[in-house]
Design an enzyme around this catalytic site. Sequence first.
Site, mmCIF file in Angstrom:
data_model
loop_
_atom_site.group_PDB
_atom_site.id
_atom_site.type_symbol
_atom_site.label_atom_id
_atom_site.label_comp_id
_atom_site.label_asym_id
_atom_site.label_seq_id
_atom_site.Cartn_x
_atom_site.Cartn_y
_atom_site.Cartn_z
ATOM 1 N N GLU A 124 9.831 0.369 21.927
ATOM 2 C CA GLU A 124 10.104 -0.682 22.918
ATOM 3 C C GLU A 124 10.847 -0.101 24.112
ATOM 4 O O GLU A 124 11.804 0.660 23.940
ATOM 5 C CB GLU A 124 10.942 -1.801 22.284
ATOM 6 C CG GLU A 124 10.093 -2.755 21.466
ATOM 7 C CD GLU A 124 10.928 -3.739 20.669
ATOM 8 O OE1 GLU A 124 12.071 -3.394 20.321
ATOM 9 O OE2 GLU A 124 10.430 -4.834 20.404
ATOM 10 N N ASP A 130 -9.018 -7.836 39.553
ATOM 11 C CA ASP A 130 -9.182 -7.585 38.119
ATOM 12 C C ASP A 130 -10.432 -6.727 37.957
ATOM 13 O O ASP A 130 -11.554 -7.231 38.036
ATOM 14 C CB ASP A 130 -9.325 -8.928 37.401
ATOM 15 C CG ASP A 130 -9.518 -8.778 35.904
ATOM 16 O OD1 ASP A 130 -9.742 -7.640 35.446
ATOM 17 O OD2 ASP A 130 -9.442 -9.799 35.195
HETATM 18 C C1 LIG Z 1 -12.819 -8.433 29.610
HETATM 19 C C2 LIG Z 1 -12.050 -9.025 30.728
HETATM 20 C C3 LIG Z 1 -10.705 -9.395 30.569
HETATM 21 C C4 LIG Z 1 -10.037 -9.496 29.223
HETATM 22 O O1 LIG Z 1 -9.916 -8.356 28.491
HETATM 23 P P1 LIG Z 1 -9.529 -8.438 26.937
HETATM 24 O O2 LIG Z 1 -9.200 -7.023 26.612
HETATM 25 O O3 LIG Z 1 -10.702 -8.987 26.226
HETATM 26 O O4 LIG Z 1 -8.335 -9.323 26.807
HETATM 27 C C5 LIG Z 1 -10.018 -9.815 31.690
HETATM 28 N N1 LIG Z 1 -10.598 -9.888 32.884
HETATM 29 C C6 LIG Z 1 -11.904 -9.574 33.076
HETATM 30 C C7 LIG Z 1 -12.498 -9.665 34.441
HETATM 31 C C8 LIG Z 1 -12.668 -9.140 32.000
HETATM 32 O O5 LIG Z 1 -13.957 -8.854 32.197
#
Ligand SMILES: *Cc1c(COP(=O)(O)O)cnc(C)c1O
Length: 418
Positions: free
Chosen positions: A55, A200
Amino acid sequence: MEFPFIEKEDQEVYASLAGEEKRQAEGLELIPSENYVSRAVKEAMASSLTNKYAEGYPGKRYYGGQEFTDNVEILAIERAKKLFGAAYANVQPLGGANANIAMYFALLQPGDTILGMDLSHGGHLTHGHPVTYLTKVFNFIRYKMKDVETGEIDYDDMLRVAKESKPKIILAGFSAYPRELDYAKFVSIAREVGAVAVMDIAHIAGLIAGGAAKNPFDYGFDVMTTTTHKTLRGPRGGMILTHDSEEIAKKMDKAVFPGFQGGPHMHQIAAKAIAFGEALHPSFKTYAKQIISNTHAMAGVFKAQGARMITGGSDNHLILLDAWTSFGISGGEAETLLDHAGITLNKNAIADDTRKPMDPSGIRFGTPAMTTRGFNEAESAQVASIMIDVLTKRTDVATAKEEVKKLALAHPIPESFG
Ligand SMILES: *Cc1c(COP(=O)(O)O)cnc(C)c1O
């Protein structure tokens, strides 16, 4: 991969692990968010680092015995920064969703507004789907495509909505959008309304790292969140990258730990460091480029067949096909039928879908995993032809399955790349 100890000690779990190894070896993986990791990445995930509590962050931990964990985390951070041109990286998020949750809480107060991609136009669950708790805390509003046939985003409307509702975050990024975004426009709108520009990159991180897609940081984005297990071809996990603001980076660190997580999964972080090392290798550039060439080859076959692809085709690793309009079959039925033929993909809603979410009109598929197996353009086109055969004839699934198995076995899943 072999599991001699599990085989001896736990037959029940062993049966599933061995079954999954065979399924992956003999089938074709077309889910665009999946990939095959190297043996080195698997070794790190199976290492004794899973025993260790760490942590905190390198040099600032709550437990002793951190000489090796600190090293491994610093390696992962430095390699991530180099891959994406970031000034700061937090490699502790356990997954992409966790990275996004921490990012929201780092930048926002409850009640604040986020302007993100409409979910039916390609956005992700964590971008404000009503089933997530995020929507109880924050106010999500939407931008959309102006034209579903070309994929162009309606930037004028985005600016209008942004001026009207003063979002604190302008969120770019997607799970089911086959084109590149106009990053400069996103950033200029964010600057105009005083919002943080976040992208993202979960789906296309590998394309960006491999230089086959534009890097949002080059256009002034402030933050990028990502998964590490999709096109980036690392272990299941997440990451937050900050372009240049130390203030934002500090907020991200606090939000990840102690804000939302406890001890980091150090074995995964070691695996991330290895995967990032692999992605820094020149051969990863070839891989990233080939992903896109293979998608183009598949899109060409569907186009020649007169099939309807959302945005008319693809510039990245995925295709969103309107199965209902193209082949008179629902996304759900198409998924099941292709699964029987050994081709794994997923049903997916398309923009302004007329069918129900549980059985939408579309299927979503892509080339990252089969490209890792060494498929070229001709073989990718062959896969598309098999898909069309299955979707149009529907009866001859057994023949298709034989053909798929032959293709798969001709391309064993590699243990290392480069
Ligand atoms: C896959 C994805 C996530 C989530 O990822 P996890 O590892 O499944 O939690 C978030 N944002 C986008 C755009 C994704 O394609």
